[in-house]
Design an enzyme around this catalytic site. Structure first.
Site, PDB file in Angstrom:
ATOM      1  N   GLY A  69       0.811  -1.209   0.000  1.00  7.54           N
ATOM      2  CA  GLY A  69       0.000   0.000   0.000  1.00  7.54           C
ATOM      3  C   GLY A  69       0.851   1.268   0.000  1.00  7.54           C
ATOM      4  N   ASN A 149      -8.227   4.218   8.530  1.00 10.42           N
ATOM      5  CA  ASN A 149      -7.679   3.071   9.244  1.00 10.42           C
ATOM      6  C   ASN A 149      -7.841   3.157  10.757  1.00 10.42           C
ATOM      7  OD1 ASN A 149      -5.740   5.151   8.249  1.00 10.42           O
ATOM      8  ND2 ASN A 149      -4.411   4.243   9.795  1.00 10.42           N
ATOM      9  N   GLN A 177      -7.738   0.081   3.482  1.00 13.98           N
ATOM     10  CA  GLN A 177      -8.639  -0.448   4.520  1.00 13.98           C
ATOM     11  C   GLN A 177      -9.964  -0.954   3.952  1.00 13.98           C
ATOM     12  OE1 GLN A 177      -8.274  -1.045   7.828  1.00 13.98           O
ATOM     13  NE2 GLN A 177      -6.148  -0.409   7.706  1.00 13.98           N
ATOM     14  N   SER A 197      -3.620  -3.238  -0.575  1.00 12.94           N
ATOM     15  CA  SER A 197      -2.534  -4.022   0.011  1.00 12.94           C
ATOM     16  C   SER A 197      -3.012  -5.428   0.355  1.00 12.94           C
ATOM     17  CB  SER A 197      -2.028  -3.311   1.267  1.00 12.94           C
ATOM     18  OG  SER A 197      -1.021  -4.075   1.879  1.00 12.94           O
ATOM     19  N   HIS A 199      -1.730  -7.661   2.718  1.00 16.56           N
ATOM     20  CA  HIS A 199      -1.697  -8.188   4.090  1.00 16.56           C
ATOM     21  C   HIS A 199      -2.854  -7.689   4.960  1.00 16.56           C
ATOM     22  CE1 HIS A 199       0.039  -4.773   6.558  1.00 16.56           C
ATOM     23  NE2 HIS A 199       0.378  -4.349   5.358  1.00 16.56           N
ATOM     24  N   THR A 236      12.126  -7.818 -10.583  1.00 16.39           N
ATOM     25  CA  THR A 236      11.643  -9.192 -10.747  1.00 16.39           C
ATOM     26  C   THR A 236      10.435  -9.402  -9.852  1.00 16.39           C
ATOM     27  OG1 THR A 236      13.897  -9.884 -11.212  1.00 16.39           O
ATOM     28  CG2 THR A 236      12.332 -11.628 -10.578  1.00 16.39           C
ATOM     29  N   CYS A 325       2.966   4.234  18.017  1.00 17.20           N
ATOM     30  CA  CYS A 325       3.532   4.224  19.363  1.00 17.20           C
ATOM     31  C   CYS A 325       5.016   4.499  19.261  1.00 17.20           C
ATOM     32  CB  CYS A 325       3.356   2.860  20.016  1.00 17.20           C
ATOM     33  SG  CYS A 325       1.659   2.332  20.142  1.00 17.20           S
TER      34      CYS A 325
HETATM   35  C1  LIG Z   1      -1.788  -0.398   6.073  1.00 14.85           C
HETATM   36  C2  LIG Z   1      -2.140   0.839   5.317  1.00 14.85           C
HETATM   37  C3  LIG Z   1      -1.266   1.373   4.355  1.00 14.85           C
HETATM   38  C4  LIG Z   1       0.103   0.790   4.097  1.00 14.85           C
HETATM   39  O1  LIG Z   1       0.039  -0.432   3.418  1.00 14.85           O
HETATM   40  P1  LIG Z   1       1.339  -1.379   3.426  1.00 14.85           P
HETATM   41  O2  LIG Z   1       0.994  -2.492   2.502  1.00 14.85           O
HETATM   42  O3  LIG Z   1       1.514  -1.837   4.847  1.00 14.85           O
HETATM   43  O4  LIG Z   1       2.480  -0.550   2.944  1.00 14.85           O
HETATM   44  C5  LIG Z   1      -1.664   2.500   3.660  1.00 14.85           C
HETATM   45  N1  LIG Z   1      -2.865   3.063   3.884  1.00 14.85           N
HETATM   46  C6  LIG Z   1      -3.742   2.570   4.788  1.00 14.85           C
HETATM   47  C7  LIG Z   1      -5.057   3.238   4.958  1.00 14.85           C
HETATM   48  C8  LIG Z   1      -3.402   1.454   5.542  1.00 14.85           C
HETATM   49  O5  LIG Z   1      -4.264   0.989   6.448  1.00 14.85           O
END
Ligand SMILES: *Cc1c(COP(=O)(O)O)cnc(C)c1O
Length: 386
Positions: A69, A149, A177, A197, A199, A236, A325
């Site tokens: 992301g 988020n 999100q 993203s 994850h 790659t 944090c």
């Molecule tokens: C987690 C998050 C990102 C960053 O994504 P990554 O894949 O961890 O770099 C960007 N924007 C929002 C709103 C997110 O919650």
């Protein structure tokens, strides 16, 4: 353990891992190669691209895989701003964006771009009128997140996108999100560029995508090098990561309606139960349909979120304050300050974010433990005594 920090990251699904495994050792070929082993990788990436496109109801050719992301946000914003800089150097965003957007905008300010950070209302909503008022002759890019988020507020991106297009302005949305959690259709929602993203939707870390509309696909690469991703994103390909992301997209597509239903019910159950059990609490963000299904953010008067998080962890509960944090203290969240909380209030809020496997029993247990922890922290707070 009760894991309630799914907005930070999710546990990868077993099916996702299973699909990735052959691409580490068996099918390790470079997707750009001519031999069969490389073709296996190329084909796997094609399948993943189709699955990601299907989740956005768009064509595979609009999807470009990235490292996540953050890279997608940087790419969209920096390269769109630079591409349009002959026309103007004014950019519009909100004051509650993720650091990947806020800090990219600040880096562009250092390069001489003029950035408007729009305020939000007490629920965290960006008003379409405030965007209209901020638009100038030299505005070239608007970036407003699909959903926040920290407090889960869902923004009126379709209307903002429409407004952008009326003025010939490119519209980017950080949908990290919202992607896979609520329906998104970039075409119908007037979105030119969209970041997502893996994850955050039960896929592997370190992989994401940028959607580019035909108009936005003229933006240049952020990462220069080889011709991967149709000359738009060199390097790659992370084949196992992309395969896993594709599988996560496929699972998300087939389960989105039931997850939305289930998680919003659990969310509202928790939001309703906390004030019944614990006095002096308040909800941060919007209610109902303007809130992400899995997001809960509650302020507890007369506590320090940081202390509560440590005590929750000791009881096996992983939650968050929503903001970064740093050792020994929690920076007051820029999002909570933007919705009008003062610095003390911004330090007394906790975020609980649900997954598709969170149960009502887990939430009941969390409220029970919270009740004890909040009571304990308050009893040692002289302000509460008074
Ligand atoms: C987690 C998050 C990102 C960053 O994504 P990554 O894949 O961890 O770099 C960007 N924007 C929002 C709103 C997110 O919650």
């Amino acid at each position: 353990m009760i894991y309630l920090d799914n907005a930070a990251t999710t546990q990868m699904k077993q099916e996702v891992l299973d699909e990735m495994m052959p691409y580490f050792r068996e099918y390790y070929g470079n997707a750009s190669a001519v031999y069969e082993l490389g073709n296996k990788s190329k084909y796997a990436i094609d399948v993943a691209r189709d699955r990601a496109a299907a989740l956005l109801h768009t064509k595979a050719e609009r999807i470009f895989f990235t490292s996540g992301g953050s890279e997608s946000d940087n790419w969209a914003i920096i390269k769109a701003a630079q591409m349009m800089s002959d026309k103007g150097r004014h950019l519009i965003t909100s004051s509650i964006e993720h650091p990947a957007v806020i800090n990219t905008m600040k880096a562009l300010q250092d390069e001489g771009f003029d950035v408007t950070f729009l305020p939000v209302d007490e629920k965290g909503l960006v008003s379409v009128d405030s965007v209209r008022d901020a638009i100038r002759e030299d505005t070239t890019l608007i970036s407003i997140m699909t959903a926040n988020n920290e407090i889960g507020t869902i923004e009126p991106v379709a209307e903002i996108g429409e407004l952008a297009h009326e003025h010939g302005i490119l519209f980017h949305t950080d949908a990290v999100q919202a992607f896979g959690q609520i329906p998104i259709n970039p075409d119908e929602m007037n979105i030119d560029m969209l970041s997502a993203s893996s994850h955050k939707i039960y896929g592997p870390k370190g992989v994401g995508l940028l959607y580019l509309s035909p108009k936005a696909s003229r933006i240049r690469s952020l990462i220069h090098g080889g011709g991967q991703e149709r000359n738009k994103r060199a390097g790659t390909e992370n084949v196992p990561g992309i395969v896993g992301f594709g599988k996560a997209c496929e699972l998300a597509s087939s389960t989105i309606n039931e997850r939305m239903q289930r998680e919003s019910e659990l969310r509202d159950y928790f939001i309703g139960k906390v004030p019944d059990e614990i006095p002096l609490t308040y909800l941060n963000g919007a209610e109902g349909r303007n809130r992400l299904p899995g997001n809960i953010n509650i302020g507890f008067r007369f506590i320090e979120a940081e202390s509560a998080l440590i005590l929750l962890d000791q009881k096996g509960i992983a939650a968050s304050s929503g903001s970064a944090c740093t050792a020994g203290s929690i920076d007051p969240s820029h999002v909570l300050l933007a919705i009008g909380r003062d610095e003390d209030e911004a330090r007394e809020s906790l975020r609980f974010t649900l997954s598709d496997t969170t149960t009502q029993e887990e939430l009941d247990r969390t409220v029970d433990i919270l009740k004890d922890i909040v009571g304990m922290l308050r009893s040692s707070n002289v302000l509460y005594q008074a």
